[in-house]
Enzyme design. Structure first.
Site, PDB file in Angstrom:
ATOM      1  N   THR A 104     -40.673 -21.431  -8.066  1.00 15.44           N
ATOM      2  CA  THR A 104     -40.103 -21.940  -9.319  1.00 15.44           C
ATOM      3  C   THR A 104     -38.978 -21.083  -9.875  1.00 15.44           C
ATOM      4  OG1 THR A 104     -41.561 -21.197 -10.947  1.00 15.44           O
ATOM      5  CG2 THR A 104     -42.450 -23.317  -9.628  1.00 15.44           C
ATOM      6  N   CYS A 105     -38.284 -21.752 -10.971  1.00 14.26           N
ATOM      7  CA  CYS A 105     -37.124 -21.015 -11.635  1.00 14.26           C
ATOM      8  C   CYS A 105     -37.766 -20.054 -12.768  1.00 14.26           C
ATOM      9  CB  CYS A 105     -36.185 -22.038 -12.062  1.00 14.26           C
ATOM     10  SG  CYS A 105     -35.028 -22.495 -10.624  1.00 14.26           S
ATOM     11  N   ASP A 106     -38.838 -19.843 -12.679  1.00 16.77           N
ATOM     12  CA  ASP A 106     -39.309 -19.077 -13.859  1.00 16.77           C
ATOM     13  C   ASP A 106     -39.994 -17.535 -13.563  1.00 16.77           C
ATOM     14  OD1 ASP A 106     -40.897 -17.946 -16.209  1.00 16.77           O
ATOM     15  OD2 ASP A 106     -42.063 -19.809 -16.265  1.00 16.77           O
ATOM     16  N   ASN A 158     -41.655 -27.820 -11.897  1.00 19.01           N
ATOM     17  CA  ASN A 158     -40.193 -27.902 -11.057  1.00 19.01           C
ATOM     18  C   ASN A 158     -40.264 -28.609  -9.708  1.00 19.01           C
ATOM     19  OD1 ASN A 158     -38.432 -24.520 -10.780  1.00 19.01           O
ATOM     20  ND2 ASN A 158     -38.380 -26.164 -12.264  1.00 19.01           N
TER      21      ASN A 158
END
Ligand SMILES: *Cc1c(COP(=O)(O)O)cnc(C)c1O
Length: 384
Positions: A333-335, A372
């Site tokens: 994911t983008c975290d 996401n």
């Protein structure tokens, strides 16, 4: 570099990933049955209620049902997962089964849930006077089990800040229940999950024995002792031995509680943690500050959720050999929170290589999200 000789088990795990794709959560039902057998033979006086929240997959519940397990549920949907196995029993037999083999062990219950539960006349836990009043009005056919607060020192997951009546209030609550025509059948506690400090259990048993004595002297005999969960799994060399704990528990229970007291336990992690392996694939790589970084197709919003919620670590292993370097492993994911580890010993990996994590059956897939747009890992059951 010599090719790593994979064990039979790892060959099988890898070929499953090749065949079905990743991320894949592989549940070994032979292991579940072994865990159940180990638990019940080590603690012969104890009835084992699998804590469904550790992993609520219906196939897992089914296997334990067939082993003869009992169940600890903490929500109405969890109750229904267990109920699915008994729905075709004749009504009387089903009612007896529920009474003998299910405990609803969430001390806080929604009113709607209490309404739905009442027809099943279950055993439910509570730990305060407001909950007692709710049960009286909305689930008057329930049997009660009073949860008390006990030391959780040194457990991986602490629970005593949220649950449990102060032991000093216990007998008053028992007598309050009686005034309301409800029956406190038992006392329960939880020493905290993955408990590596066995003194917690010993102190809890002492506290309970005191409450049993005082309650009986005030005219109410308690019939059930529920020693909760917390039984340690062998994650690494720091984990304490379950066998040693079982011996201590058997001796202390024998010493403190007469033969006619029923003893229950609610093992969650113990039944399922070592029964699942996750296989993921390297989907990207980079070097940051000189450290190899691998991005894989599963992470802490998914099967590795235990890194966050369970304070657990799951060593990431490669199927291939090679000189090992300290590497970071990230989820998809983008975290940046989606970091599985900043220090894994891994050989040089290529995009498309598989990696795996063992002992990931408990509090993992159960708390996976769709964050996401990435769905939870596929599940494959083996040796069912
Ligand atoms: C989570 C939970 C369990 C299971 O605990 P483990 O440490 O996984 O054995 C048992 N009882 C209750 C009330 C729980 O909340």
């Amino acid at each position: 570099m010599a090719k790593k000789r994979l064990s039979k088990r790892l060959q099988r795990i890898k070929s499953i990933a090749e065949r079905y794709g990743t991320p894949i959560f592989i549940v070994d039902h032979d292991r579940i049955r072994e865990n159940y057998r180990e638990f019940t033979t080590s603690l012969p006086r104890v009835q084992a209620y699998y804590a469904v929240k550790a992993n609520p997959l219906p196939e897992i519940v089914r296997t334990l049902y067939k082993c003869g397990a009992s169940f600890d549920v903490a929500s109405f949907p969890e109750f229904m997962i267990v109920y699915e196995n008994i729905k075709n029993m004749p009504a009387k037999k089903r009612q007896d089964w529920i009474w003998d083999k299910i405990i609803y062990a969430n001390t806080i219950k929604q009113i709607e849930t209490l309404h739905k539960l009442d027809q099943f006349k279950p055993l439910v836990t509570f730990d305060n006077i407001d909950e007692l009043h709710k049960i009286k009005v909305h689930c008057p056919h329930a049997g009660l089990c009073l949860r008390i607060r006990v030391p959780n020192t040194g457990s991986m997951v602490e629970l005593s800040s949220k649950f449990g009546a102060h032991p000093g209030e216990a007998v008053d609550l028992i007598l309050e229940a009686r005034k309301a025509n409800l029956v406190v059948e038992g006392i329960s506690f939880h020493v905290g999950s993955q408990c590596n400090n066995f003194e917690n259990y010993m102190q809890a048993l002492q506290l309970c024995a005191g409450i049993f004595r005082e309650s009986e002297s005030r005219g109410h005999k308690i019939k059930i002792l529920d020693i909760g969960g917390g039984f340690p799994v062998k994650y690494d060399n720091k984990s304490k031995s379950f066998k040693v704990l079982a011996r201590k528990l058997n001796a202390e229970i024998e010493r403190l509680f007469s033969k006619d007291i029923e003893i229950l336990a609610e093992p969650g992690r113990f039944m399922i943690a070592n029964a699942a392996t996750l296989v993921a694939k390297v989907i990207g790589k980079a070097v940051r500050d000189g450290k190899p970084c691998y991005y894989i197709d599963d992470g802490v919003y998914h099967t590795f959720s235990g890194v966050i919620f369970d304070h657990c670590t799951y060593p990431i292993k490669a199927f291939k050999d090679g000189e090992k370097k300290v590497s970071a492993v990230f989820g998809p994911t983008c975290d940046a929170l989606d970091t599985i580890s900043v220090a894994e010993e891994l050989p040089d990996l290529e995009i498309g290589d598989y990696v795996y994590a063992d002992n990931i059956g408990a509090y993992s897939h159960a708390s996976s999200t769709y964050f996401n747009g990435f769905p939870p890992a596929k599940v494959l059951h083996i040796n069912r």
